[in-house]
Design a protein around this motif. Structure first.
Motif, PDB file in Angstrom:
ATOM      1  N   HIS A 247      38.111 -16.175  39.265  1.00 46.49           N
ATOM      2  CA  HIS A 247      38.896 -16.555  40.423  1.00 46.49           C
ATOM      3  C   HIS A 247      40.106 -15.707  40.870  1.00 46.49           C
ATOM      4  N   CYS A 248      40.686 -15.754  41.753  1.00 41.02           N
ATOM      5  CA  CYS A 248      41.858 -14.799  42.152  1.00 41.02           C
ATOM      6  C   CYS A 248      42.588 -15.613  43.414  1.00 41.02           C
ATOM      7  N   TYR A 249      43.843 -15.660  43.288  1.00 44.39           N
ATOM      8  CA  TYR A 249      44.717 -16.274  44.368  1.00 44.39           C
ATOM      9  C   TYR A 249      44.771 -15.422  45.477  1.00 44.39           C
ATOM     10  N   VAL A 250      44.742 -15.962  46.718  1.00 40.36           N
ATOM     11  CA  VAL A 250      44.398 -15.468  48.021  1.00 40.36           C
ATOM     12  C   VAL A 250      45.396 -14.237  48.449  1.00 40.36           C
ATOM     13  N   ALA A 251      46.455 -14.400  48.069  1.00 43.71           N
ATOM     14  CA  ALA A 251      47.417 -13.202  48.437  1.00 43.71           C
ATOM     15  C   ALA A 251      47.263 -12.136  47.294  1.00 43.71           C
ATOM     16  N   ASP A 274      40.910 -11.616  39.114  1.00 45.17           N
ATOM     17  CA  ASP A 274      41.865 -11.763  38.324  1.00 45.17           C
ATOM     18  C   ASP A 274      41.317 -12.411  36.959  1.00 45.17           C
ATOM     19  N   ARG A 275      41.792 -11.479  35.765  1.00 46.66           N
ATOM     20  CA  ARG A 275      41.365 -12.066  34.735  1.00 46.66           C
ATOM     21  C   ARG A 275      41.840 -13.054  34.190  1.00 46.66           C
ATOM     22  N   ARG A 276      43.132 -13.577  34.598  1.00 49.85           N
ATOM     23  CA  ARG A 276      44.057 -14.603  33.992  1.00 49.85           C
ATOM     24  C   ARG A 276      43.264 -15.890  34.528  1.00 49.85           C
ATOM     25  N   VAL A 316      31.190 -13.543  36.287  1.00 46.43           N
ATOM     26  CA  VAL A 316      32.439 -12.859  35.989  1.00 46.43           C
ATOM     27  C   VAL A 316      32.499 -11.305  36.442  1.00 46.43           C
ATOM     28  N   LEU A 317      33.472 -11.118  37.036  1.00 47.91           N
ATOM     29  CA  LEU A 317      33.472  -9.957  37.633  1.00 47.91           C
ATOM     30  C   LEU A 317      34.604  -8.943  36.874  1.00 47.91           C
ATOM     31  N   ASP A 318      34.412  -7.714  36.669  1.00 48.43           N
ATOM     32  CA  ASP A 318      35.202  -6.602  35.895  1.00 48.43           C
ATOM     33  C   ASP A 318      35.816  -5.882  37.037  1.00 48.43           C
ATOM     34  N   ALA A 319      37.370  -6.183  37.339  1.00 49.87           N
ATOM     35  CA  ALA A 319      38.074  -5.638  38.400  1.00 49.87           C
ATOM     36  C   ALA A 319      38.737  -4.257  38.108  1.00 49.87           C
ATOM     37  N   GLY A 320      38.251  -3.539  36.898  1.00 55.15           N
ATOM     38  CA  GLY A 320      38.925  -2.358  36.396  1.00 55.15           C
ATOM     39  C   GLY A 320      38.969  -1.299  37.277  1.00 55.15           C
ATOM     40  N   LYS A 321      37.720  -1.212  38.234  1.00 53.88           N
ATOM     41  CA  LYS A 321      37.956  -0.006  39.208  1.00 53.88           C
ATOM     42  C   LYS A 321      38.938  -0.203  40.223  1.00 53.88           C
ATOM     43  N   LYS A 328      47.247  -4.649  40.964  1.00 55.16           N
ATOM     44  CA  LYS A 328      47.869  -5.643  39.754  1.00 55.16           C
ATOM     45  C   LYS A 328      48.056  -6.874  40.254  1.00 55.16           C
ATOM     46  N   PRO A 329      47.044  -8.071  40.018  1.00 56.26           N
ATOM     47  CA  PRO A 329      47.425  -9.276  40.785  1.00 56.26           C
ATOM     48  C   PRO A 329      48.786  -9.844  40.284  1.00 56.26           C
TER      49      PRO A 329
END
Length: 349
Positions: A247-251, A274-276, A316-321, A328-329
């Motif tokens: 998941h990720c907050y829209v902003a 967002d890994r969190r 689950v997505l890896d956002a490392g790229k 950075k979220p």
């Protein structure tokens, strides 16, 4: 209270960094009233207030009344332009030069995908074609396609997190595949226009987004959870809720989109997650219930709802790229969900 009058939401927009490359540019956003597109448009227009050389925002949508209501504070601003347009049709009534095109128009909630599978697929494929051709004719600098983490399909038994080079199986006999297959086909079309016509394209693959720009009619699980919590209703979970999701907050997602638009390598795709906020559907529902002061209850989905559900077991997505571009979220586990609920509650009063 209107969303654009809510100070907490405005503060989240002001926290979005890295818009300087848009000074004096023209940005066209399809799907401008959607969850991600509307937050991006809001962020640009709020940023414009402090700029001597603002960005020109072109919002594309099918519904004039809906778009006007959503963007009423900006409607008469000379740097905000609305085009009433179905992206599945060629762009013939607008001929202004654009620098960046962001294609974010597509049904994305389960009920609409189940009702309109052909429309869902075509919004991605034909919409991408029409916008690419328009952009090339008008001298665009870059085209950004908003794909989806659903484009990965099912993970294999050895798969951990989805990285951008993975491509798993999809059930082509299911109309529900209209969404992930439409995203895949549109991505290939972007790459084809890059190879054949020299288009500069970049792709983002967001995970499950949430935030105060969610429509009240959005049937996605996270939207239903947060709206229920904001309205003081029980959160209804229509499965065991054990599927794991990013998941990720829209902003934060808007911040990631901007990073890819400015710094991404042409032809590359970037996950936004967002890994969190990596958790099961049930854990997200419980967190929303705690923030909203309500309960989680269980029920069976309707036939229409179940037809629109994704069958992917783990997404689950890896956002490392993307993080490699400097993204950075910013919202913590505690305040992202709680803030979205608080804003929704304040705006619905």
């Amino acid at each position: 209270m209107d969303l654009l009058e809510n100070q907490a939401y405005i503060n989240s927009l002001k926290g979005i960094q890295g818009l300087e490359f848009l000074r004096g540019k023209t940005v066209l956003i399809s799907g401008a009233t959607g969850m991600l597109g509307s937050c991006l448009a809001d962020a640009v227009m709020v940023w414009n207030r402090q700029q001597a050389e603002p960005c020109r925002m072109v919002a594309v949508g099918r519904n004039l009344e809906k778009t006007r209501e959503r963007f009423e504070p900006f409607w008469n601003n000379k740097n905000f332009i609305f085009i009433q347009q179905d992206v599945c049709k060629p762009f013939e009534n607008f001929s202004a030069q654009v620098d960046f095109i962001i294609h974010a128009a597509s049904p994305a909630d389960p009920v609409n995908m189940a009702k309109y599978p052909a429309d869902t697929l075509l919004a991605n494929v034909l919409g991408t074609k029409n916008l690419l051709e328009y952009g090339l004719a008008q001298g665009m600098e870059r085209f950004l396609f908003v794909s989806s983490g659903e484009a990965y399909g099912q993970p294999d038994e050895n798969q951990d997190d989805f990285v951008e080079g993975y491509c798993g199986p999809l059930d082509l006999t299911s109309p529900r595949s209209c969404y992930p297959e439409g995203k895949r086909a549109a991505e290939v079309l972007c790459q084809s226009y890059r190879s054949q016509f020299g288009a500069d394209v970049v792709i983002v693959r967001p995970c499950h987004l949430f935030g105060p720009t969610m429509s009240r009619s959005d049937s996605r699980a996270v939207a239903e959870f947060l709206w229920a919590a904001a309205e003081g209703r029980d959160i209804v979970l229509k499965s065991d809720g054990l599927k794991e999701r990013s998941h990720c907050y829209v902003a934060d997602a808007v911040q990631g989109l901007l990073a890819a638009l400015e710094k991404g390598e042409s032809g590359q795709a970037y996950n936004i997650a967002d890994r969190r906020y990596q958790m099961t559907i049930r854990a997200f529902a419980e967190q929303a219930a705690e923030a909203g002061g309500c309960r989680v209850v269980f029920d069976l989905p309707s036939d229409m709802e179940s037809r629109g559900y994704s069958r992917v077991s783990r997404q689950v997505l890896d956002a490392g790229k993307l993080e490699g571009l400097g993204w950075k979220p910013g919202y913590s586990i505690e305040n992202g969900v709680a803030e979205a609920i608080r804003i929704l509650r304040e705006c619905s009063q």
